[in-house]
Design a protein around this motif. Sequence first.
Motif, PDB file in Angstrom:
ATOM      1  N   LEU A 107      20.554 -25.004 -11.131  1.00 61.23           N
ATOM      2  CA  LEU A 107      21.228 -26.210 -10.655  1.00 61.23           C
ATOM      3  C   LEU A 107      22.723 -25.954 -10.483  1.00 61.23           C
ATOM      4  CD1 LEU A 107      21.005 -29.227  -9.921  1.00 61.23           C
ATOM      5  CD2 LEU A 107      21.374 -29.730 -12.353  1.00 61.23           C
ATOM      6  N   GLY A 108      23.313 -25.237 -11.411  1.00 61.45           N
ATOM      7  CA  GLY A 108      24.729 -24.897 -11.300  1.00 61.45           C
ATOM      8  C   GLY A 108      25.028 -24.035 -10.090  1.00 61.45           C
ATOM      9  N   VAL A 109      24.200 -23.046  -9.852  1.00 60.36           N
ATOM     10  CA  VAL A 109      24.369 -22.161  -8.698  1.00 60.36           C
ATOM     11  C   VAL A 109      24.283 -22.959  -7.402  1.00 60.36           C
ATOM     12  CG1 VAL A 109      23.222 -20.321  -7.378  1.00 60.36           C
ATOM     13  CG2 VAL A 109      23.609 -20.052  -9.842  1.00 60.36           C
ATOM     14  N   LEU A 110      23.264 -23.786  -7.294  1.00 58.15           N
ATOM     15  CA  LEU A 110      23.062 -24.574  -6.073  1.00 58.15           C
ATOM     16  C   LEU A 110      24.178 -25.589  -5.864  1.00 58.15           C
ATOM     17  CD1 LEU A 110      19.246 -25.031  -6.484  1.00 58.15           C
ATOM     18  CD2 LEU A 110      20.371 -23.745  -4.648  1.00 58.15           C
ATOM     19  N   THR A 111      24.654 -26.171  -6.941  1.00 56.20           N
ATOM     20  CA  THR A 111      25.730 -27.156  -6.858  1.00 56.20           C
ATOM     21  C   THR A 111      27.025 -26.504  -6.375  1.00 56.20           C
ATOM     22  OG1 THR A 111      24.727 -28.499  -8.583  1.00 56.20           O
ATOM     23  CG2 THR A 111      27.063 -28.835  -8.186  1.00 56.20           C
ATOM     24  N   VAL A 112      27.361 -25.360  -6.943  1.00 56.04           N
ATOM     25  CA  VAL A 112      28.578 -24.666  -6.535  1.00 56.04           C
ATOM     26  C   VAL A 112      28.472 -24.220  -5.078  1.00 56.04           C
ATOM     27  CG1 VAL A 112      29.978 -22.588  -6.891  1.00 56.04           C
ATOM     28  CG2 VAL A 112      29.249 -23.957  -8.854  1.00 56.04           C
ATOM     29  N   ALA A 113      27.340 -23.616  -4.708  1.00 54.48           N
ATOM     30  CA  ALA A 113      27.194 -23.082  -3.349  1.00 54.48           C
ATOM     31  C   ALA A 113      27.196 -24.175  -2.291  1.00 54.48           C
ATOM     32  CB  ALA A 113      25.913 -22.256  -3.237  1.00 54.48           C
ATOM     33  N   SER A 114      26.611 -25.325  -2.603  1.00 51.41           N
ATOM     34  CA  SER A 114      26.467 -26.380  -1.596  1.00 51.41           C
ATOM     35  C   SER A 114      27.583 -27.418  -1.630  1.00 51.41           C
ATOM     36  CB  SER A 114      25.130 -27.099  -1.776  1.00 51.41           C
ATOM     37  OG  SER A 114      25.123 -27.840  -2.978  1.00 51.41           O
ATOM     38  N   GLY A 115      28.329 -27.456  -2.729  1.00 50.53           N
ATOM     39  CA  GLY A 115      29.395 -28.437  -2.848  1.00 50.53           C
ATOM     40  C   GLY A 115      28.928 -29.815  -3.276  1.00 50.53           C
ATOM     41  N   THR A 116      27.658 -29.940  -3.642  1.00 49.79           N
ATOM     42  CA  THR A 116      27.127 -31.229  -4.074  1.00 49.79           C
ATOM     43  C   THR A 116      25.933 -31.015  -4.998  1.00 49.79           C
ATOM     44  OG1 THR A 116      26.247 -33.358  -3.347  1.00 49.79           O
ATOM     45  CG2 THR A 116      25.623 -31.438  -2.037  1.00 49.79           C
ATOM     46  N   VAL A 117      25.725 -31.960  -5.880  1.00 48.39           N
ATOM     47  CA  VAL A 117      24.588 -31.895  -6.796  1.00 48.39           C
ATOM     48  C   VAL A 117      23.463 -32.844  -6.364  1.00 48.39           C
ATOM     49  CG1 VAL A 117      25.399 -33.633  -8.451  1.00 48.39           C
ATOM     50  CG2 VAL A 117      24.023 -31.712  -9.264  1.00 48.39           C
ATOM     51  N   ARG A 118      23.802 -33.824  -5.536  1.00 48.08           N
ATOM     52  CA  ARG A 118      22.840 -34.884  -5.189  1.00 48.08           C
ATOM     53  C   ARG A 118      21.500 -34.410  -4.643  1.00 48.08           C
ATOM     54  NH1 ARG A 118      27.202 -38.848  -2.936  1.00 48.08           N
ATOM     55  NH2 ARG A 118      27.813 -39.738  -4.917  1.00 48.08           N
ATOM     56  N   PRO A 119      21.469 -33.550  -3.618  1.00 53.32           N
ATOM     57  CA  PRO A 119      20.147 -33.190  -3.085  1.00 53.32           C
ATOM     58  C   PRO A 119      19.277 -32.475  -4.115  1.00 53.32           C
ATOM     59  CG  PRO A 119      21.859 -31.869  -2.038  1.00 53.32           C
ATOM     60  CD  PRO A 119      22.544 -32.901  -2.881  1.00 53.32           C
ATOM     61  N   TRP A 120      19.894 -31.708  -4.977  1.00 54.31           N
ATOM     62  CA  TRP A 120      19.135 -30.954  -5.985  1.00 54.31           C
ATOM     63  C   TRP A 120      18.558 -31.893  -7.043  1.00 54.31           C
ATOM     64  CZ3 TRP A 120      18.867 -27.411  -2.782  1.00 54.31           C
ATOM     65  CH2 TRP A 120      19.982 -26.990  -2.046  1.00 54.31           C
ATOM     66  N   LEU A 121      19.325 -32.913  -7.413  1.00 57.72           N
ATOM     67  CA  LEU A 121      18.804 -33.918  -8.345  1.00 57.72           C
ATOM     68  C   LEU A 121      17.669 -34.710  -7.701  1.00 57.72           C
ATOM     69  CD1 LEU A 121      22.100 -35.309  -9.930  1.00 57.72           C
ATOM     70  CD2 LEU A 121      20.560 -33.538 -10.827  1.00 57.72           C
ATOM     71  N   GLY A 122      17.814 -35.022  -6.420  1.00 57.00           N
ATOM     72  CA  GLY A 122      16.756 -35.743  -5.705  1.00 57.00           C
ATOM     73  C   GLY A 122      15.457 -34.967  -5.670  1.00 57.00           C
ATOM     74  N   ILE A 123      15.552 -33.669  -5.432  1.00 57.20           N
ATOM     75  CA  ILE A 123      14.342 -32.828  -5.412  1.00 57.20           C
ATOM     76  C   ILE A 123      13.727 -32.767  -6.802  1.00 57.20           C
ATOM     77  CG2 ILE A 123      13.514 -30.456  -5.120  1.00 57.20           C
ATOM     78  CD1 ILE A 123      15.607 -30.207  -2.821  1.00 57.20           C
ATOM     79  N   TRP A 124      14.567 -32.637  -7.827  1.00 55.33           N
ATOM     80  CA  TRP A 124      14.052 -32.583  -9.203  1.00 55.33           C
ATOM     81  C   TRP A 124      13.376 -33.902  -9.564  1.00 55.33           C
ATOM     82  CZ3 TRP A 124      17.481 -30.362 -13.723  1.00 55.33           C
ATOM     83  CH2 TRP A 124      16.667 -29.954 -14.777  1.00 55.33           C
ATOM     84  N   ALA A 125      13.984 -35.013  -9.201  1.00 56.93           N
ATOM     85  CA  ALA A 125      13.384 -36.318  -9.502  1.00 56.93           C
ATOM     86  C   ALA A 125      12.051 -36.491  -8.780  1.00 56.93           C
ATOM     87  CB  ALA A 125      14.336 -37.448  -9.114  1.00 56.93           C
ATOM     88  N   ALA A 126      11.935 -35.962  -7.575  1.00 57.09           N
ATOM     89  CA  ALA A 126      10.700 -36.093  -6.797  1.00 57.09           C
ATOM     90  C   ALA A 126       9.616 -35.110  -7.232  1.00 57.09           C
ATOM     91  CB  ALA A 126      10.998 -35.891  -5.306  1.00 57.09           C
ATOM     92  N   THR A 127      10.005 -34.102  -7.998  1.00 56.80           N
ATOM     93  CA  THR A 127       9.038 -33.098  -8.452  1.00 56.80           C
ATOM     94  C   THR A 127       8.471 -33.551  -9.790  1.00 56.80           C
ATOM     95  OG1 THR A 127      10.339 -31.403  -7.343  1.00 56.80           O
ATOM     96  CG2 THR A 127       8.685 -30.639  -8.916  1.00 56.80           C
ATOM     97  N   ARG A 128       7.360 -34.242  -9.713  1.00 62.52           N
ATOM     98  CA  ARG A 128       6.739 -34.815 -10.916  1.00 62.52           C
ATOM     99  C   ARG A 128       5.564 -33.950 -11.338  1.00 62.52           C
ATOM    100  NH1 ARG A 128       7.931 -39.152 -12.985  1.00 62.52           N
ATOM    101  NH2 ARG A 128       9.232 -40.805 -12.243  1.00 62.52           N
ATOM    102  N   THR A 129       5.912 -32.828 -11.958  1.00 61.35           N
ATOM    103  CA  THR A 129       4.901 -31.910 -12.462  1.00 61.35           C
ATOM    104  C   THR A 129       5.173 -31.658 -13.941  1.00 61.35           C
ATOM    105  OG1 THR A 129       6.195 -29.913 -11.999  1.00 61.35           O
ATOM    106  CG2 THR A 129       4.759 -30.734 -10.215  1.00 61.35           C
ATOM    107  N   PRO A 130       4.172 -31.232 -14.689  1.00 61.38           N
ATOM    108  CA  PRO A 130       4.429 -30.911 -16.094  1.00 61.38           C
ATOM    109  C   PRO A 130       5.513 -29.836 -16.254  1.00 61.38           C
ATOM    110  CG  PRO A 130       2.070 -31.084 -15.707  1.00 61.38           C
ATOM    111  CD  PRO A 130       2.736 -31.157 -14.363  1.00 61.38           C
ATOM    112  N   TYR A 131       5.535 -28.873 -15.335  1.00 66.68           N
ATOM    113  CA  TYR A 131       6.540 -27.811 -15.438  1.00 66.68           C
ATOM    114  C   TYR A 131       7.948 -28.373 -15.226  1.00 66.68           C
ATOM    115  CZ  TYR A 131       8.561 -23.181 -15.327  1.00 66.68           C
ATOM    116  OH  TYR A 131       9.305 -22.061 -15.632  1.00 66.68           O
ATOM    117  N   ALA A 132       8.134 -29.180 -14.192  1.00 61.31           N
ATOM    118  CA  ALA A 132       9.448 -29.780 -13.930  1.00 61.31           C
ATOM    119  C   ALA A 132       9.869 -30.674 -15.093  1.00 61.31           C
ATOM    120  CB  ALA A 132       9.429 -30.568 -12.628  1.00 61.31           C
ATOM    121  N   ASP A 133       8.926 -31.394 -15.690  1.00 67.59           N
ATOM    122  CA  ASP A 133       9.237 -32.235 -16.849  1.00 67.59           C
ATOM    123  C   ASP A 133       9.626 -31.382 -18.056  1.00 67.59           C
ATOM    124  OD1 ASP A 133       8.758 -34.454 -15.316  1.00 67.59           O
ATOM    125  OD2 ASP A 133       6.814 -34.915 -16.227  1.00 67.59           O
ATOM    126  N   ALA A 134       8.967 -30.232 -18.214  1.00 66.65           N
ATOM    127  CA  ALA A 134       9.317 -29.326 -19.306  1.00 66.65           C
ATOM    128  C   ALA A 134      10.734 -28.776 -19.108  1.00 66.65           C
ATOM    129  CB  ALA A 134       8.305 -28.182 -19.396  1.00 66.65           C
TER     130      ALA A 134
END
Length: 177
Positions: A87-114
Amino acid sequence: MEVSDHWNDFPRLYRRLTPLLVRRAVLGGEHGVPADVVASRLREAGCLEWAPGLTDALRAVGVTWWRAVLHGEVRGAGGNPDAGEALGVLTVASGTVRPWLGIWAATRTPYADALLAEYIAQLPYSVGDLGDGWWDEDPRHDPRREVAAWLLRDVRDRLNGLTPDDVMALNEVRCTF
């Protein structure tokens, strides 16, 4: 790995090396390069101002890599990367954290929850580390505040009961940065 002022016309050189460096950073392995360094150098090279085709390609690689991280599908010398690091790498490279948080929130899997649970277990360091390598230094664009609010608001139901200390740490991050 050299600092940018070591090279003549660093932005042009880095733009030319980007496909190789990003591939090695994402795939890891024996010839991998640290993804956080690549992200910081991308920002130094002005990647957010590159031609739309180049920025679109970088964004597409980031989305694919992030989804692979969240599904536990990234294989490299070190195994799956830590979600906070990615998340840190993607945030720095893209200049924003929002899209990455949106993808994480939409990824409702046991692995993503872990991964979310692991991220919370490392508080406040996991959120605090997001500022490392952040080139803008503009407090209005500091991702830490946004992540803390996101954890408290958007995915709190997936965190299996935050402790009072966790909530206090998140509120402190949200109000400090």
